[in-house]
Design an enzyme around this catalytic site. Structure first.
Site, PDB file in Angstrom:
ATOM      1  N   ARG A  13       0.832  -1.217   0.000  1.00 57.19           N
ATOM      2  CA  ARG A  13       0.000   0.000   0.000  1.00 57.19           C
ATOM      3  C   ARG A  13       0.865   1.265   0.000  1.00 57.19           C
ATOM      4  O   ARG A  13       0.447   2.299  -0.531  1.00 57.19           O
ATOM      5  CB  ARG A  13      -0.977  -0.009   1.172  1.00 57.19           C
ATOM      6  N   SER A  40      -4.489   4.604   6.105  1.00 59.18           N
ATOM      7  CA  SER A  40      -4.390   3.205   5.684  1.00 59.18           C
ATOM      8  C   SER A  40      -4.014   3.085   4.219  1.00 59.18           C
ATOM      9  O   SER A  40      -3.333   2.150   3.823  1.00 59.18           O
ATOM     10  CB  SER A  40      -5.725   2.492   5.909  1.00 59.18           C
ATOM     11  N   GLU A  61     -19.012   4.761   0.913  1.00 56.14           N
ATOM     12  CA  GLU A  61     -18.309   4.200  -0.248  1.00 56.14           C
ATOM     13  C   GLU A  61     -19.147   4.232  -1.521  1.00 56.14           C
ATOM     14  O   GLU A  61     -18.616   4.407  -2.620  1.00 56.14           O
ATOM     15  CB  GLU A  61     -17.858   2.767   0.064  1.00 56.14           C
ATOM     16  N   PHE A  86     -14.632  -2.937   1.101  1.00 52.03           N
ATOM     17  CA  PHE A  86     -15.534  -1.801   0.877  1.00 52.03           C
ATOM     18  C   PHE A  86     -15.353  -1.220  -0.526  1.00 52.03           C
ATOM     19  O   PHE A  86     -16.144  -0.386  -0.962  1.00 52.03           O
ATOM     20  CB  PHE A  86     -15.315  -0.724   1.948  1.00 52.03           C
ATOM     21  N   HIS A 112      -5.540  -3.680   1.984  1.00 46.03           N
ATOM     22  CA  HIS A 112      -5.973  -4.632   3.007  1.00 46.03           C
ATOM     23  C   HIS A 112      -6.749  -5.796   2.407  1.00 46.03           C
ATOM     24  O   HIS A 112      -7.701  -6.302   2.980  1.00 46.03           O
ATOM     25  CB  HIS A 112      -6.796  -3.939   4.087  1.00 46.03           C
ATOM     26  N   ARG A 170      -1.839  -5.132   3.258  1.00 39.01           N
ATOM     27  CA  ARG A 170      -1.466  -4.387   4.451  1.00 39.01           C
ATOM     28  C   ARG A 170      -0.066  -4.719   4.981  1.00 39.01           C
ATOM     29  O   ARG A 170       0.643  -3.812   5.406  1.00 39.01           O
ATOM     30  CB  ARG A 170      -2.494  -4.668   5.550  1.00 39.01           C
TER      31      ARG A 170
END
Lengths: 322, 287
Positions: A13, A40, A61, A86, A112, A170
């Site tokens: 990421r 994140s 979202e 999501f 993630h 992640r």
């Protein structure tokens, strides 16, 4: 077996975050949207450099996907950022109608993904996203393997016209691909040439495949390892060329066994050259809380399981030959 | 007095166009025995006003619409009215209207960009997505310093979708003030009156509470539609998005279709078609 080494470990990421800034510098039409997960998704540097080109959508979202689709009208290139769950399952209808069916130039960027999200557990660990996204007509699906490749992929998709799903993770993992690599969408990357078995791996599983390949070499087995970073469109040529040489296949992915990379390969082989094949993937179950390493082991996704799958598939190849 | 006369004449012309669009709608839906006449007839005056009076737009269609006003139809099932208005405004041949909902047509049951029909910039049909898309397009116009405005239309039943309220929160917070949304408040949805299916309550209070500048109009009075849309345009770029609550009769213009949810998605038979056409006389040509 070619020797792959690494001097540092980084999360994929962060490769996305770095690639996004570069893409933003290269093209003023690149914009970024986020649903309350800036940290994140590592979007901070982009926001610092291009505050006017960032849209904070909040925990909404569906709205984010619609806004992204709308922003393409007038020429923007929107990158949406949230967790893979999501980014796909929660907003499948929005992506289907307003992005894929409408052929909008939106880059759906999902962090993630898979089991290695770890301790948050099954609600956040989506293992079905590759399947859902590859089933959408016109959607390109990319799952790069390390920091450098994720950065290169992020820059490459900004140059590509059309909807893209970019999937990354992640945990911190070895960085083993070159920093100056060229990322070609739809062109598989030869990690190691071999003759006994083809291992087609994607995402975090590429490094596990490399470790497995070293163990296999010690056992006298020559594994061809190919990094299928683009799951759709699938590099059929590279796959067929490899299996013509090896005669058996192991697919490796951090995804449900149903609907992922393995199924794409199986479908290709079924209509061309049916061959013994084994899947290294999550066996149609949800995940659970745990450290990434514990989960990869428990759900059968580590190098040891790839070695086992190779042994199994080679026995089947042997039985057919006899 | 000359300008007043001109305005009156223009209104009469628009009324003729609206009559013809209503003729197109019932004939299109009859032609394929499928489609949504009720909401289409109810929203005819609004769409005619928009395309023939209010919006700056070009039938030389380009997807990005730079410098133009953009329209997004969120309640995609009322595609007959939009297709008719686009054709009558010169986006494509009116003869193409006869292909509506038939195999190999660009006029899909619900609007899509997939068939590259001029005028359509996003697919709609699955409800609740159009407001978000319109907000995105409006944000891009701002980033591009484009003076064009963005218009959207929604059904009242559509407000039952949660995504609408995500978008409702977003637009005022981000001062999306180049956006004029309209809700077709006809009080009907497939399963019956909205009050019975899932009541929407006080819509003015709800949208004002979310931070929108709210206007109301009679959607079946062309003069009122023009007046309120002009007023809405004057209120743009003042920090708030604009929401127009538009009262309409479902099926307006055809007496036996008016005011009932039963004509939401039902095609007239031959006899009903001629009854309807007798009520909709126009000095323009049918397709």
């Amino acid at each position: 077996m070619k020797k792959y080494t690494y001097t540092e470990s980084k999360d994929t990421r962060s490769g996305f975050g770095a690639g996004l800034v570069e893409a933003g510098r290269k093209n003023k039409d690149v914009v970024a949207l986020c649903a309350d997960l800036v940290g994140s998704l590592k979007m901070g540097d982009f926001i610092k450099e291009f505050p006017e080109r960032f849209v904070q959508v909040g925990i909404a979202e569906a709205n984010m996907m619609g806004i992204a689709a709308g922003m393409t009208i007038g020429g923007k290139i929107p990158f949406t950022g949230t967790f893979a769950n999501f980014s796909t399952g929660r907003v499948y209808d929005q992506i289907r109608q307003s992005i894929a069916y409408s052929d909008k130039n939106v880059k759906i960027c999902a962090s993630h993904a898979g089991l290695t999200l770890g301790e948050d557990g099954a609600t956040h660990q989506i293992l079905e996203d590759i399947g859902m996204m590859k089933m959408l007509p016109g959607m390109t699906v990319i799952n790069p393997c390390d920091y450098n490749q994720t950065k290169a992929a992020t820059m490459a998709i900004a140059e590509y016209e059309g909807p893209v799903y970019l999937r990354f993770g992640r945990p911190v993992i070895p960085v083993f691909t070159p920093a100056d690599q060229e990322f070609v969408i739809g062109k598989a990357w030869m990690v190691n040439e071999g003759t006994d078995v083809s291992i087609f791996a994607t995402g975090h599983l590429v490094w596990e495949a490399i470790k497995a390949g070293e163990k296999l070499a010690e056992m006298g087995i020559s594994a061809e390892i190919i990094n299928i970073h683009t799951i759709k469109p699938l590099d059929e040529e590279a796959i067929l060329k490899s299996v013509a040489k090896t005669g058996c296949v192991v697919s490796a992915e951090e995804h449900n066994r149903l609907g992922g990379l393995g199924d794409s390969i199986a479908q290709l082989l079924a209509k061309t050259t049916p061959l013994p094949m084994e899947y290294v993937a999550v066996n149609d179950s949800f995940g659970e809380s745990g450290t990434p390493e514990q989960l990869m082991k428990k759900y059968g996704l580590d190098d040891a399981h790839i070695v086992q799958a190779v042994q199994k598939v080679m026995e089947r190849k042997q039985a057919l030959a006899e | 007095m000359q300008t007043e006369e001109k305005a009156t004449m223009q209104l009469e012309e628009l009324e003729q166009v609206a009559k013809q669009v209503r003729r197109d709608i019932v004939r299109m839906v009859h032609g394929c025995q499928s489609g949504h006449p009720g909401g289409s007839l109810g929203c005819t005056d609004y769409l005619v006003a928009l395309y023939f009076r209010i919006m700056t737009h070009s039938p030389e269609f380009n997807m990005n619409g730079e410098g133009e006003d953009l329209f997004f139809l969120s309640n995609g099932h009322i595609s007959p009215v939009w297709y008719s208005v686009l054709a009558r405004a010169g986006y494509f041949e009116v003869s193409e209207l006869k292909t509506f909902r038939k195999l190999d047509s660009r006029l899909q049951g619900h609007p899509t960009t997939h068939e590259e029909l001029p005028g359509v910039r996003i697919a709609s049909g699955s409800l609740g997505q159009g407001l978000s898309v319109a907000i995105g397009a409006a944000l891009t116009k701002k980033l591009n310093n484009d003076p064009g405005l963005v218009f959207t239309l929604h059904g009242d039943g559509e407000l039952q979708e949660g995504q609408i309220w995500e978008a409702a929160l977003f637009a005022p917070h981000n001062k999306v003030d180049n956006l004029i949304s309209t809700i077709d408040v006809n009080g009907q949805q497939i399963d019956g009156p909205t009050d019975r299916v899932l009541a929407l309550g006080n819509l003015r209070a709800k949208w004002e509470a979310f931070g929108w500048d709210v206007l109301e109009m009679n959607g079946n009075d062309l003069a009122d539609v023009i007046r309120v849309l002009e007023l809405a345009k004057a209120k743009t770029r003042k920090g708030k998005p604009i929401m127009i609550l538009m009262q309409t009769n479902m099926g307006h213009g055809v007496d036996f279709m008016m005011g009932s949810h039963k004509w939401h998605g039902v095609a007239p038979n031959d006899e009903q078609l001629s009854l309807a056409l007798n009520q909709l006389t126009s000095n323009m040509q049918d397709y």
